[in-house]
Design a protein around this motif. Structure first.
Motif, PDB file in Angstrom:
ATOM      1  N   LEU A   1      -5.785 -23.316  42.110  1.00  0.00           N
ATOM      2  CA  LEU A   1      -5.674 -23.915  43.442  1.00  0.00           C
ATOM      3  C   LEU A   1      -7.008 -24.465  43.921  1.00  0.00           C
ATOM      4  N   PHE A   2      -8.114 -23.865  43.457  1.00  0.00           N
ATOM      5  CA  PHE A   2      -9.440 -24.275  43.930  1.00  0.00           C
ATOM      6  C   PHE A   2     -10.207 -25.038  42.859  1.00  0.00           C
ATOM      7  N   ASP A   3      -9.484 -25.551  41.871  1.00  0.00           N
ATOM      8  CA  ASP A   3     -10.143 -26.232  40.764  1.00  0.00           C
ATOM      9  C   ASP A   3     -10.555 -27.656  41.121  1.00  0.00           C
ATOM     10  N   ARG A   4      -9.929 -28.215  42.155  1.00  0.00           N
ATOM     11  CA  ARG A   4     -10.247 -29.586  42.548  1.00  0.00           C
ATOM     12  C   ARG A   4     -11.282 -29.601  43.666  1.00  0.00           C
ATOM     13  N   PRO A   5     -12.230 -30.553  43.647  1.00  0.00           N
ATOM     14  CA  PRO A   5     -13.244 -30.626  44.714  1.00  0.00           C
ATOM     15  C   PRO A   5     -12.600 -30.786  46.081  1.00  0.00           C
ATOM     16  N   GLY A   6     -13.102 -30.025  47.052  1.00  0.00           N
ATOM     17  CA  GLY A   6     -12.608 -30.100  48.416  1.00  0.00           C
ATOM     18  C   GLY A   6     -11.425 -29.222  48.722  1.00  0.00           C
ATOM     19  N   ALA A   7     -10.825 -28.566  47.708  1.00  0.00           N
ATOM     20  CA  ALA A   7      -9.679 -27.693  47.957  1.00  0.00           C
ATOM     21  C   ALA A   7     -10.110 -26.493  48.795  1.00  0.00           C
ATOM     22  N   GLY A   8      -9.242 -26.058  49.699  1.00  0.00           N
ATOM     23  CA  GLY A   8      -9.552 -24.902  50.536  1.00  0.00           C
ATOM     24  C   GLY A   8     -10.770 -25.113  51.409  1.00  0.00           C
ATOM     25  N   THR A   9     -10.959 -26.306  51.971  1.00  0.00           N
ATOM     26  CA  THR A   9     -12.084 -26.698  52.814  1.00  0.00           C
ATOM     27  C   THR A   9     -13.419 -26.663  52.064  1.00  0.00           C
ATOM     28  N   GLY A  10     -13.371 -26.473  50.764  1.00  0.00           N
ATOM     29  CA  GLY A  10     -14.593 -26.504  49.966  1.00  0.00           C
ATOM     30  C   GLY A  10     -15.368 -25.212  49.932  1.00  0.00           C
ATOM     31  N   GLN A  11     -14.921 -24.153  50.630  1.00  0.00           N
ATOM     32  CA  GLN A  11     -15.674 -22.905  50.634  1.00  0.00           C
ATOM     33  C   GLN A  11     -15.614 -22.210  49.277  1.00  0.00           C
ATOM     34  N   PHE A  12     -14.445 -22.241  48.626  1.00  0.00           N
ATOM     35  CA  PHE A  12     -14.282 -21.590  47.327  1.00  0.00           C
ATOM     36  C   PHE A  12     -14.144 -22.649  46.234  1.00  0.00           C
ATOM     37  N   ARG A  13     -14.823 -22.392  45.116  1.00  0.00           N
ATOM     38  CA  ARG A  13     -14.747 -23.294  43.976  1.00  0.00           C
ATOM     39  C   ARG A  13     -14.541 -22.471  42.719  1.00  0.00           C
TER      40      ARG A  13
ATOM     41  N   MET B   1       3.178  -8.669  28.036  1.00  0.00           N
ATOM     42  CA  MET B   1       1.877  -8.796  27.382  1.00  0.00           C
ATOM     43  C   MET B   1       0.828  -8.148  28.287  1.00  0.00           C
ATOM     44  N   VAL B   2      -0.055  -7.360  27.687  1.00  0.00           N
ATOM     45  CA  VAL B   2      -1.116  -6.694  28.432  1.00  0.00           C
ATOM     46  C   VAL B   2      -2.388  -7.512  28.298  1.00  0.00           C
ATOM     47  N   LEU B   3      -2.986  -7.906  29.422  1.00  0.00           N
ATOM     48  CA  LEU B   3      -4.205  -8.691  29.412  1.00  0.00           C
ATOM     49  C   LEU B   3      -5.411  -7.772  29.374  1.00  0.00           C
ATOM     50  N   ALA B   4      -6.472  -8.233  28.735  1.00  0.00           N
ATOM     51  CA  ALA B   4      -7.717  -7.469  28.736  1.00  0.00           C
ATOM     52  C   ALA B   4      -8.286  -7.426  30.144  1.00  0.00           C
ATOM     53  N   GLU B   5      -9.121  -6.423  30.378  1.00  0.00           N
ATOM     54  CA  GLU B   5      -9.646  -6.219  31.726  1.00  0.00           C
ATOM     55  C   GLU B   5     -10.479  -7.403  32.203  1.00  0.00           C
ATOM     56  N   HIS B   6     -11.152  -8.102  31.257  1.00  0.00           N
ATOM     57  CA  HIS B   6     -12.019  -9.204  31.647  1.00  0.00           C
ATOM     58  C   HIS B   6     -11.287 -10.543  31.664  1.00  0.00           C
ATOM     59  N   ASN B   7      -9.995 -10.542  31.383  1.00  0.00           N
ATOM     60  CA  ASN B   7      -9.271 -11.796  31.244  1.00  0.00           C
ATOM     61  C   ASN B   7      -8.799 -12.287  32.609  1.00  0.00           C
ATOM     62  N   HIS B   8      -9.774 -12.752  33.412  1.00  0.00           N
ATOM     63  CA  HIS B   8      -9.439 -13.345  34.709  1.00  0.00           C
ATOM     64  C   HIS B   8     -10.520 -14.363  35.042  1.00  0.00           C
ATOM     65  N   ARG B   9     -10.297 -15.144  36.070  1.00  0.00           N
ATOM     66  CA  ARG B   9     -11.232 -16.193  36.477  1.00  0.00           C
ATOM     67  C   ARG B   9     -12.042 -15.732  37.688  1.00  0.00           C
ATOM     68  N   HIS B  10     -13.051 -16.516  38.003  1.00  0.00           N
ATOM     69  CA  HIS B  10     -13.890 -16.220  39.159  1.00  0.00           C
ATOM     70  C   HIS B  10     -13.982 -17.446  40.069  1.00  0.00           C
ATOM     71  N   LEU B  11     -14.157 -17.161  41.357  1.00  0.00           N
ATOM     72  CA  LEU B  11     -14.400 -18.186  42.366  1.00  0.00           C
ATOM     73  C   LEU B  11     -15.790 -17.983  42.944  1.00  0.00           C
ATOM     74  N   VAL B  12     -16.471 -19.092  43.262  1.00  0.00           N
ATOM     75  CA  VAL B  12     -17.755 -19.034  43.956  1.00  0.00           C
ATOM     76  C   VAL B  12     -17.510 -19.266  45.438  1.00  0.00           C
ATOM     77  N   ASP B  13     -17.913 -18.289  46.256  1.00  0.00           N
ATOM     78  CA  ASP B  13     -17.860 -18.444  47.707  1.00  0.00           C
ATOM     79  C   ASP B  13     -19.148 -19.152  48.128  1.00  0.00           C
ATOM     80  N   THR B  14     -19.079 -20.471  48.342  1.00  0.00           N
ATOM     81  CA  THR B  14     -20.280 -21.260  48.611  1.00  0.00           C
ATOM     82  C   THR B  14     -20.906 -20.932  49.960  1.00  0.00           C
TER      83      THR B  14
END
Length: 420
Positions: free
Chosen positions: A29-41, A1-14
């Motif tokens: 992986l970063f969907d839960r609060p505090g995951a990855g030391t909290g830098q990425f959400r 299956m070919v995904l559209a170019e915009h079909n991806h998620r984003h992370l906020v580098d706090t």
């Protein structure tokens, strides 16, 4: 299956206040609060609307937003609400008192549901009403980017479709109208003739020399309430290898610069221009920070020589008229370019920080550094940092167990003993 170019998620580098692309598994992986030391959400994908929101025109006027769209997000690092709106320079932060924004938003249930850093409250003014939505923060920045493209297209063509004209002028305060009902915009022009360091300022400050010209030499301008956004255009100069290495944390490796060498926001300042006729020159003071946590500060610190290409974007209000008094907006297409010598920035920083730099640390880190300095009885902060660097570069290996035994035996006095 070919995904559209915009079909991806984003992370906020706090930490760096930036958005990063991510595939769906990584985003989870970063969907839960505090995951990855909290830098990425992870930016969520929910959209909510408050149909009962009762924000009226009077409340909107309190915001003093010059366009018909604004969005609000809670910055966890600053622990406060931040209001932004689209402009030709990108997302522009409102300088209004945060208490006013909170008063305006109290009529909606959505602020209580807002997730810090990753979601925003989007307000849209249209046809006498204001709609309120809760949306992902990346959708707001996408909207800002699309509107910025429209503004630049308008500036290139000098006139655009009526729908775009309504978008740009919607939300402006009423002003004088020219023939045909179009908004009369004062065509005051701007040029920047030079930059110098203010040697007498209490804090680091640059002075940009502006030449402001009215369309008619006989036109009397009573005053201009001027706003100026300054941004760095790094793609308009070359870089030495040592400069490129120092800029890696901003733009990545040089091989990636084709897609990462984007403009940097430098400053946003206001100035009241006194009355003049025809043409005038005035200094625009720009307070500067030597904080290396600020992207512009890191950029200037990395440069050794040459010039810095800067773009000045103007907006504001002109009070003009001969034999009368008119209030008109400055066209948002007005801008000026200048190439500031790196030596000017170096002169300014050397005046206020002679032979040294400035580093901002969290209070907990500062307390730990002070305790380290006290334990080692070090005479200065410089000695404490140098000792830490020396320990990091050449750490002493822990002694082996037998070595500890030998040193303990050697420390005890040896006495003669007669064996019966």
């Amino acid at each position: 299956m070919v995904l559209a170019e915009h079909n991806h998620r984003h992370l906020v580098d706090t930490r760096n206040r930036a958005l990063a692309c991510a595939c769906t598994p990584c985003a989870l992986l970063f969907d839960r609060p505090g995951a990855g030391t909290g830098q990425f959400r992870t930016v969520p994908d929910r959209y909510l609307v408050d149909a009962g929101h009762s924000l009226d025109e009077a409340a909107w006027d309190l915001l003093q937003i010059p366009v018909g769209v604004a969005f609000f997000l809670r910055n966890s690092a600053l622990d406060r609400l931040v209001a932004l709106y689209p402009s030709p320079a990108g997302a522009t932060e409102s300088e209004l008192d945060p208490a006013t924004w909170q008063t305006v938003l109290d009529g909606s249930r959505l602020p209580a549901l807002l997730r810090p850093d990753v979601e925003a409250l989007l307000l849209r003014r249209a046809e006498g009403r204001i709609d309120c939505y809760l949306v992902p923060v990346d959708a707001c920045y996408e909207l800002v980017g699309r509107m910025r493209l429209l503004w630049h297209e308008l500036r290139r063509r000098r006139r655009g479709p009526r729908r775009t004209q309504r978008l740009l002028h919607h939300g402006r305060p009423p002003g004088p109208r020219a023939e045909g009902g179009r908004l009369a915009v004062t065509e005051v022009s701007f040029a920047c003739t030079g930059v110098r360091a203010d040697r007498h300022a209490a804090a680091p400050t640059l002075l940009f020399r502006l030449r402001i010209t009215a369309p008619d030499p006989a036109t009397r301008v009573h005053a201009i309430a001027l706003r100026c956004q300054l941004r760095i255009e790094p793609a308009r100069r070359g870089y030495r290898d040592d400069e490129a290495a120092a800029l890696a944390d901003l733009f990545g490796e040089r091989s990636r610069w084709g897609g990462t060498l984007h403009a940097l926001q430098f400053a946003q300042v206001s100035l009241v221009v006194p009355g003049f006729t025809g043409e005038t020159e005035i200094d625009l003071p720009v307070p500067c920070s030597y904080d290396l946590d600020v992207a512009a500060g890191r950029y200037f610190h990395a440069l050794r020589d040459g010039e810095v290409p800067l773009l000045l974007l103007f907006s504001g209000t002109v009070f003009a008229g001969a034999g009368g008094f008119q209030v008109q907006p400055v066209s948002w297409s007005k801008e000026a370019s200048v190439r500031m010598p790196v030596a000017v920035w170096q002169e300014m920083t050397e005046t206020h920080f002679p032979g040294c730099g400035w580093l901002r640390l969290p209070r907990e880190t500062l307390d730990a550094l002070l305790a380290y300095r006290s334990r080692r009885a070090l005479p200065s902060w410089q000695a404490a940092v140098e000792a830490l660097l020396a320990d990091a570069e050449d750490p002493e290996p822990p002694p082996a167990p037998h070595a500890r035994l030998l040193s303990g035996a050697a420390a005890r006095p040896v006495t003669e003993r007669t064996v019966p």
